[in-house]
Design an enzyme around this catalytic site. Structure first.
Site, PDB file in Angstrom:
ATOM      1  N   LYS A  86      -6.965 -30.526 -40.932  1.00  0.00           N
ATOM      2  CA  LYS A  86      -5.990 -29.434 -41.045  1.00  0.00           C
ATOM      3  C   LYS A  86      -5.849 -28.647 -39.741  1.00  0.00           C
ATOM      4  O   LYS A  86      -4.734 -28.423 -39.260  1.00  0.00           O
ATOM      5  CB  LYS A  86      -6.402 -28.503 -42.191  1.00  0.00           C
ATOM      6  CG  LYS A  86      -5.545 -27.263 -42.349  1.00  0.00           C
ATOM      7  CD  LYS A  86      -5.706 -26.613 -43.704  1.00  0.00           C
ATOM      8  CE  LYS A  86      -7.156 -26.419 -44.105  1.00  0.00           C
ATOM      9  NZ  LYS A  86      -7.887 -25.474 -43.223  1.00  0.00           N
ATOM     10  N   PHE A 102      -4.920 -42.695 -39.690  1.00  0.00           N
ATOM     11  CA  PHE A 102      -6.161 -43.316 -39.231  1.00  0.00           C
ATOM     12  C   PHE A 102      -5.880 -44.786 -38.892  1.00  0.00           C
ATOM     13  O   PHE A 102      -4.966 -45.402 -39.464  1.00  0.00           O
ATOM     14  CB  PHE A 102      -7.231 -43.242 -40.320  1.00  0.00           C
ATOM     15  CG  PHE A 102      -7.984 -41.932 -40.362  1.00  0.00           C
ATOM     16  CD1 PHE A 102      -9.315 -41.866 -39.981  1.00  0.00           C
ATOM     17  CD2 PHE A 102      -7.348 -40.763 -40.772  1.00  0.00           C
ATOM     18  CE1 PHE A 102     -10.004 -40.661 -40.023  1.00  0.00           C
ATOM     19  CE2 PHE A 102      -8.028 -39.558 -40.814  1.00  0.00           C
ATOM     20  CZ  PHE A 102      -9.366 -39.510 -40.429  1.00  0.00           C
ATOM     21  N   THR A 162      -6.818 -29.543 -36.758  1.00  0.00           N
ATOM     22  CA  THR A 162      -6.332 -30.465 -35.725  1.00  0.00           C
ATOM     23  C   THR A 162      -4.819 -30.602 -35.805  1.00  0.00           C
ATOM     24  O   THR A 162      -4.122 -30.582 -34.783  1.00  0.00           O
ATOM     25  CB  THR A 162      -7.003 -31.840 -35.906  1.00  0.00           C
ATOM     26  OG1 THR A 162      -8.420 -31.683 -35.792  1.00  0.00           O
ATOM     27  CG2 THR A 162      -6.520 -32.829 -34.865  1.00  0.00           C
ATOM     28  N   LYS A 205     -20.382 -28.693 -41.984  1.00  0.00           N
ATOM     29  CA  LYS A 205     -18.922 -28.766 -41.909  1.00  0.00           C
ATOM     30  C   LYS A 205     -18.426 -28.991 -40.482  1.00  0.00           C
ATOM     31  O   LYS A 205     -17.426 -29.641 -40.248  1.00  0.00           O
ATOM     32  CB  LYS A 205     -18.309 -27.479 -42.480  1.00  0.00           C
ATOM     33  CG  LYS A 205     -16.790 -27.470 -42.484  1.00  0.00           C
ATOM     34  CD  LYS A 205     -16.270 -26.201 -43.146  1.00  0.00           C
ATOM     35  CE  LYS A 205     -14.748 -26.142 -43.087  1.00  0.00           C
ATOM     36  NZ  LYS A 205     -14.265 -25.878 -41.720  1.00  0.00           N
ATOM     37  N   PHE A 256      -9.543 -24.558 -46.317  1.00  0.00           N
ATOM     38  CA  PHE A 256      -9.725 -25.559 -47.376  1.00  0.00           C
ATOM     39  C   PHE A 256      -8.379 -26.005 -47.951  1.00  0.00           C
ATOM     40  O   PHE A 256      -7.361 -25.990 -47.267  1.00  0.00           O
ATOM     41  CB  PHE A 256     -10.685 -25.049 -48.446  1.00  0.00           C
ATOM     42  CG  PHE A 256     -12.090 -24.880 -47.955  1.00  0.00           C
ATOM     43  CD1 PHE A 256     -12.739 -25.918 -47.290  1.00  0.00           C
ATOM     44  CD2 PHE A 256     -12.781 -23.683 -48.137  1.00  0.00           C
ATOM     45  CE1 PHE A 256     -14.039 -25.770 -46.826  1.00  0.00           C
ATOM     46  CE2 PHE A 256     -14.081 -23.525 -47.673  1.00  0.00           C
ATOM     47  CZ  PHE A 256     -14.716 -24.576 -47.015  1.00  0.00           C
ATOM     48  N   ARG A 299      -8.341 -19.153 -37.404  1.00  0.00           N
ATOM     49  CA  ARG A 299      -9.572 -18.380 -37.605  1.00  0.00           C
ATOM     50  C   ARG A 299     -10.628 -18.721 -36.557  1.00  0.00           C
ATOM     51  O   ARG A 299     -10.615 -19.801 -35.964  1.00  0.00           O
ATOM     52  CB  ARG A 299     -10.152 -18.671 -38.990  1.00  0.00           C
ATOM     53  CG  ARG A 299      -9.293 -18.202 -40.134  1.00  0.00           C
ATOM     54  CD  ARG A 299      -9.876 -18.640 -41.461  1.00  0.00           C
ATOM     55  NE  ARG A 299      -9.914 -20.095 -41.589  1.00  0.00           N
ATOM     56  CZ  ARG A 299     -10.635 -20.762 -42.469  1.00  0.00           C
ATOM     57  NH1 ARG A 299     -11.427 -20.115 -43.299  1.00  0.00           N
ATOM     58  NH2 ARG A 299     -10.597 -22.067 -42.532  1.00  0.00           N
ATOM     59  N   TRP A 324      -4.517 -36.282 -33.237  1.00  0.00           N
ATOM     60  CA  TRP A 324      -5.929 -36.428 -32.861  1.00  0.00           C
ATOM     61  C   TRP A 324      -6.075 -37.368 -31.667  1.00  0.00           C
ATOM     62  O   TRP A 324      -6.819 -37.083 -30.725  1.00  0.00           O
ATOM     63  CB  TRP A 324      -6.742 -36.950 -34.049  1.00  0.00           C
ATOM     64  CG  TRP A 324      -8.221 -37.035 -33.779  1.00  0.00           C
ATOM     65  CD1 TRP A 324      -9.148 -36.058 -33.950  1.00  0.00           C
ATOM     66  CD2 TRP A 324      -8.936 -38.172 -33.263  1.00  0.00           C
ATOM     67  NE1 TRP A 324     -10.402 -36.508 -33.579  1.00  0.00           N
ATOM     68  CE2 TRP A 324     -10.293 -37.802 -33.150  1.00  0.00           C
ATOM     69  CE3 TRP A 324      -8.556 -39.465 -32.891  1.00  0.00           C
ATOM     70  CZ2 TRP A 324     -11.277 -38.675 -32.681  1.00  0.00           C
ATOM     71  CZ3 TRP A 324      -9.532 -40.342 -32.416  1.00  0.00           C
ATOM     72  CH2 TRP A 324     -10.874 -39.937 -32.321  1.00  0.00           C
ATOM     73  N   ALA A 368     -12.622 -19.511 -47.161  1.00  0.00           N
ATOM     74  CA  ALA A 368     -11.571 -19.571 -48.179  1.00  0.00           C
ATOM     75  C   ALA A 368     -12.115 -19.849 -49.565  1.00  0.00           C
ATOM     76  O   ALA A 368     -11.426 -19.599 -50.552  1.00  0.00           O
ATOM     77  CB  ALA A 368     -10.544 -20.633 -47.814  1.00  0.00           C
TER      78      ALA A 368
END
Length: 556
Positions: free
Chosen positions: A71, A381, A73, A105, A301, A94, A409, A273
């Site tokens: 998210k 991916f 990224t 995480k 999240f 954030r 990415w 979150a």
């Protein structure tokens, strides 16, 4: 393959004053923290108040999985891609917490070729905002216990102290502690608790306040305890709000950094979150809206938590008008929701994908409930097959949502051009009819039930006896006309993290309702959500080091 930190270390940053200058920020309003980090003074925010706002894009996601979604990224990559197609943009996100950075995480600075830099600083101490929040919170704790020690003129009941201490670290041993041991000079012995800093009400206030005076007023209204008569005791009763405001004066200024492609980034505040409201600061978002055509922000999240709170809490308080939402998903994550095991994620399986797609389907429906047009960003991916990608794209179209591939990415802004064009198209051709899900004047139970049934898809809500007492107390004190901040597992629409995809036939159990009078919302705790996380069996900290050369290794 290079690690995120290696890619970040090879980036060509420009002096942060150059970034600020291009945004039209005066040199006197740039408070430097070295060459590549700065805070923007409140004067700059005041000078821009009459300038029209740009467009506001919320980046959210499906429920997170071990397969990864990307998210942040995507958020960063989209901001870079918008600049590539000639639209000025700023990412407003954030600040990372040290807890997940050293836990499991990871950080919150993006990944691959879609990162904000200096990545190491951002993921560690940055400009000291979290230290200011932690210190401010614990100053209130110290003054509260000192008041009791010095005669307890307010008649505070030590059994009914609701203000916990905080630490920006995952430390399960501090969840339940006893303080004041060692005899009379060391205070009144009592049970106490620690939360992680990002769950602090000071953090929530920090991210919702419009300025320092607003912060001071909100802090003064925090309920910290109850007296022996059952009446609330506030921060203003121990006169701590002035000292807190002083500690927070520098932290309130938004932080300016840059992406790998030198796109401006405002990184400020960081409530979780799943246990808080999950959005960056109001001041940073509003500043970004004045400085760019497109502000790309995010909420933590999945959309059931972060986006719901962004719409129902932050946008409501800030009178924000989101123009569009981007829902990030991956084929791998959808197959995980569909029952695929980790070793199966790279193998084509349309049946698992179809089962897991129900998770994305519900999130798309939820964006429609808020009246906000959405775009699905499929974070591609290498193992994704053409059949799988086409399946997701076609299913999204059937639901009225555009879906495009994102490869930020691996390719940076170049990999997000199609996504950027689609976001611009949606903003220019589709009207946002944003509205919160519920009215604040609804009863507490009605608001919780509406979130649970409309957003989560639950059959209903069960309230424990303790929660019923909490609700009665909030109503008695006149705090029932506030938004709800749901504390729930991020892994499922339900309060059971094992129920993936789009579970049906479940109920939500609310076990506690806390009053965050300063922040201006009620926190409804569900399931087994912990406000102080623990470290995993093998924490990320085990692999983090700094070499004699100064090179940082293991930080993602």
């Amino acid at each position: 393959m290079k690690t995120d930190v290696q890619i970040a270390q090879e980036s060509k940053m420009v002096p942060i004053n150059d970034i600020a200058s291009k945004l039209g920020i005066k040199e006197d309003d740039v408070i430097n923290y070295g060459k590549y980090k700065a805070k923007i003074s409140s004067r700059a925010i005041e000078d821009l108040k009459n300038k029209p706002d740009g467009k506001l894009i919320l980046v959210t996601a499906i429920n997170p999985t071990p397969a990864g979604e990307g998210k942040t990224t995507t958020n960063i990559g989209l901001s870079m891609a918008l600049n590539k197609i000639g639209k000025s943009s700023i990412t407003a996100i954030r600040e990372p917490s040290l807890g997940p950075s050293f836990g499991v995480k990871g950080g919150a600075a993006g990944g691959g070729y879609a990162q904000v830099v200096p990545m190491e600083d951002i993921n560690l101490h940055f400009t000291g905002d979290f230290h200011a929040i932690t210190t401010s919170h614990n100053l209130i704790s110290a003054m509260l216990d000192n008041h009791i020690q010095q005669g307890n003129a307010l008649g505070i009941d030590p059994r009914r102290i609701v203000w916990r201490r905080v630490l920006d670290m995952n430390d399960r041993a501090l969840r339940n502690v006893v303080v004041g041991l060692g005899g009379k000079p060391n205070g009144m012995p009592r049970e106490d608790h620690f939360d992680i800093t990002v769950a602090s009400e000071i953090m929530a206030i920090f991210c919702l306040a419009n300025d320092l005076e607003d912060l001071k007023e909100r802090v003064s209204n925090i309920i910290i305890a109850y007296n022996f008569a059952g009446e609330p005791v506030y921060v203003k009763d121990i006169n701590a709000q002035g000292a807190v405001a002083l500690l927070m004066k520098d932290a309130m200024a938004p932080n300016l950094v840059q992406t790998l492609e030198n796109t401006p980034a405002l990184i400020h505040g960081g409530p979780f979150a799943n246990i808080a409201h999950g959005c960056n600061s109001m001041t940073a978002t509003k500043l970004a809206l004045k400085l760019s055509e497109y502000t790309i922000t995010e909420a933590g999240f999945g959309a059931d938590l972060g986006a719901e709170k962004f719409f129902d809490i932050k946008a409501r308080f800030g009178e924000l008008k989101p123009n569009a939402a981007v829902i990030v998903a991956t084929v791998r994550a959808l197959k995980h929701h569909g029952g695929a095991k980790k070793e199966e994620l790279g193998t084509e399986n349309l049946d698992q994908l179809a089962n897991g797609f129900e998770n994305l389907e519900k999130h798309i429906e939820n964006m429609q409930k808020f009246g906000v047009p959405s775009v699905v960003a499929i974070n591609k991916f290498p193992t994704d097959t053409e059949a799988e990608l086409n399946f997701v794209i076609e299913k999204c179209k059937e639901l009225g949502a555009e879906a495009v591939l994102s490869e930020v990415w691996g390719k940076g802004g170049e990999g997000g051009i199609e996504l950027a064009k689609k976001v611009v198209e949606v903003c220019e051709t589709k009207e946002s009819n944003f509205k919160p899900l519920y009215e604040v004047n609804d009863t507490i139970k009605e608001k919780i039930e509406k979130i649970a049934t409309e957003i989560y898809g639950a059959d209903g809500v069960d309230f424990t006896n303790s929660a019923i007492k909490d609700i009665a107390q909030a109503e008695k004190l006149g705090y029932d006309k506030m938004p709800i901040c749901m504390a729930k597992t991020q892994y499922s629409f339900s309060d059971d993290p094992k129920l993936l995809a789009r579970p049906k036939g479940f109920r939500i159990t609310v076990r506690e309702v806390r009053i965050s009078a300063g922040a201006g919302f009620l926190v409804a705790l569900t399931g087994d959500v912990m406000t102080m996380p623990g470290l995993p069996k093998v924490p990320a900290a085990n692999n983090i080091d700094i070499l004699p050369s100064g090179e940082i290794v293991g930080l993602f």
